[in-house]
Enzyme design. Sequence first.
Site, mmCIF file in Angstrom:
data_model
loop_
_atom_site.group_PDB
_atom_site.id
_atom_site.type_symbol
_atom_site.label_atom_id
_atom_site.label_comp_id
_atom_site.label_asym_id
_atom_site.label_seq_id
_atom_site.Cartn_x
_atom_site.Cartn_y
_atom_site.Cartn_z
ATOM 1 N N THR A 70 -27.181 -8.686 96.072
ATOM 2 C CA THR A 70 -26.767 -8.068 97.340
ATOM 3 C C THR A 70 -25.664 -7.033 97.095
ATOM 4 O O THR A 70 -25.701 -5.917 97.626
ATOM 5 C CB THR A 70 -26.259 -9.163 98.302
ATOM 6 O OG1 THR A 70 -27.347 -10.052 98.562
ATOM 7 C CG2 THR A 70 -25.742 -8.576 99.591
ATOM 8 N N ASN A 149 -40.158 -9.395 98.223
ATOM 9 C CA ASN A 149 -39.846 -10.817 98.038
ATOM 10 C C ASN A 149 -40.673 -11.750 98.909
ATOM 11 O O ASN A 149 -40.805 -12.923 98.610
ATOM 12 C CB ASN A 149 -38.358 -11.099 98.284
ATOM 13 C CG ASN A 149 -37.838 -10.446 99.539
ATOM 14 O OD1 ASN A 149 -38.027 -9.247 99.741
ATOM 15 N ND2 ASN A 149 -37.203 -11.207 100.389
ATOM 16 N N GLN A 179 -36.836 -9.018 92.474
ATOM 17 C CA GLN A 179 -38.040 -9.854 92.333
ATOM 18 C C GLN A 179 -38.976 -9.323 91.246
ATOM 19 O O GLN A 179 -40.010 -9.951 90.985
ATOM 20 C CB GLN A 179 -38.798 -9.931 93.661
ATOM 21 C CG GLN A 179 -38.050 -10.648 94.771
ATOM 22 C CD GLN A 179 -37.925 -12.151 94.562
ATOM 23 O OE1 GLN A 179 -38.579 -12.741 93.694
ATOM 24 N NE2 GLN A 179 -37.063 -12.766 95.349
ATOM 25 N N HIS A 201 -30.328 -15.362 89.431
ATOM 26 C CA HIS A 201 -30.841 -16.662 89.877
ATOM 27 C C HIS A 201 -32.324 -16.656 90.210
ATOM 28 O O HIS A 201 -32.884 -17.680 90.608
ATOM 29 C CB HIS A 201 -29.992 -17.232 91.018
ATOM 30 C CG HIS A 201 -30.156 -16.583 92.353
ATOM 31 N ND1 HIS A 201 -30.804 -17.207 93.384
ATOM 32 C CD2 HIS A 201 -29.764 -15.395 92.839
ATOM 33 C CE1 HIS A 201 -30.783 -16.421 94.460
ATOM 34 N NE2 HIS A 201 -30.150 -15.310 94.145
ATOM 35 N N CYS A 324 -36.629 -16.025 108.176
ATOM 36 C CA CYS A 324 -37.296 -16.504 109.387
ATOM 37 C C CYS A 324 -36.271 -17.189 110.278
ATOM 38 O O CYS A 324 -35.773 -18.252 109.954
ATOM 39 C CB CYS A 324 -38.395 -17.489 108.994
ATOM 40 S SG CYS A 324 -39.371 -18.025 110.380
HETATM 41 N N1 PLP Z 1 -33.212 -8.300 96.874
HETATM 42 C C1 PLP Z 1 -34.293 -9.096 96.878
HETATM 43 C C2 PLP Z 1 -35.653 -8.472 96.859
HETATM 44 C C3 PLP Z 1 -34.153 -10.473 96.901
HETATM 45 O O1 PLP Z 1 -35.237 -11.268 96.924
HETATM 46 C C4 PLP Z 1 -32.843 -11.032 96.923
HETATM 47 C C5 PLP Z 1 -32.635 -12.493 97.004
HETATM 48 O O2 PLP Z 1 -33.292 -13.194 97.744
HETATM 49 C C6 PLP Z 1 -31.758 -10.148 96.901
HETATM 50 C C7 PLP Z 1 -31.975 -8.793 96.879
HETATM 51 C C8 PLP Z 1 -30.356 -10.647 96.931
HETATM 52 O O3 PLP Z 1 -29.959 -11.165 95.679
HETATM 53 P P1 PLP Z 1 -28.733 -12.176 95.613
HETATM 54 O O4 PLP Z 1 -29.211 -13.468 96.158
HETATM 55 O O5 PLP Z 1 -28.377 -12.234 94.164
HETATM 56 O O6 PLP Z 1 -27.646 -11.557 96.425
#
Ligand code: PLP
Length: 378
Positions: A70, A149, A179, A201, A324
């Site tokens: 993020t 995702n 992803q 993660h 959701c």
């Molecule tokens: N971008 C995508 C496509 C994601 O699937 C996720 C996590 O679900 C993120 C960004 C965010 O990553 P983080 O959980 O490391 O902040």
Amino acid sequence: MIYLDHAATTPVPRAVADAMYEVLTEQFGNPSSQYPLGLEMKRRVESWRRTIAGALGCDARQLFFTSCGTEADNWAVTAACWQNRHVGRHIVTTAVEHSAVLEACRWMERQGYEVTYLAPAQDGSITAEQVLDAVRPDTALVSVMLVNNELGNVYPIADIARGLAAKNPKALLHTDAVQGFLKVPFTARSLGADFITISAHKIGGPKGIGALYIGQRVKNPKPLLAGGEQESGLRAGTEATAQIAGFAKAAELRLENLEDKLRHMARIRDYAVERLTAIPDLKVLSAPGGAPHVLSVSLVGWPSQNIVNDLGQQGICISAGSACHQGKPSHVIAALKLPKKVSGGVIRLSFGPETTAADIDTCAEALQRHHDTRMPML
Ligand code: PLP
């Protein structure tokens, strides 16, 4: 427990936890300290950076650690707009990005930027032509994810990069590859993006560590955090050494026989399609040719939250879509403009190298039971 939610997060293998434990306890030095414990940690952080940069196919000097995907997404959006503040105030993105990109774009809107949110086709696809058609002379940034995702669709980043170079060479390109990293084959060079986001993660690393690749077209990137000289002065704050160690170890483990792991996940996805489509009223949403680890389906007529709760009670972890809320479909599913009966029944199964065909059998049986014993309510 049967865990079929690897797109949400992944278990950390023992070897990753051990690498982190060592850094938390024995090798706990601050990389900025000037005595051997600190100097050794500095050396190790740079070696872990090289490991992850190697997996991404870039120079280690182009990779900057962040606290998560993020943060890297937010940084990319604001840094690109900053560099191109004299080019214009227009951003092109898609309606199916992760909220880490969408909310950063909305923040830029509040600063006076105009944002074009491209709608996907009903199968979730976005074409390079569609993206390039939206690009204008005043476009500062194009941000399109590599793998969605919720659907697993792979977007044509390399084609967008090539087209952008011809249409507006000043516009910068960001791709959220959270992803896609070690799930679909690519390198920083093959994509041709100026910014690439990754996160640990999703590949067996710890939560709370991500990284941003910043390519050479980005001159003097805007620092994300002001403070110390860490991350070449661009992202201050004492390095999260244990998390970085875990990220590197996870990448190293994933890279071992990576092609076999990807083939295995693709086989599991195809097997899941075969098993689940035998259930009446079940419709597959993920387009063919997507990432191997994500499968989106709808049990048409049955509310997804009830399915997730029912399967959860039986120890089967699946997702109703990453965002959701209160029974409403996520923004990604909403963007597909599906009939309510379909969108209300969407669930996502996502796989890891350790997922087995027996896991899929158990999940398919539970879904069949849900279908046979619950009333459709949509
Ligand atoms: N971008 C995508 C496509 C994601 O699937 C996720 C996590 O679900 C993120 C960004 C965010 O990553 P983080 O959980 O490391 O902040």
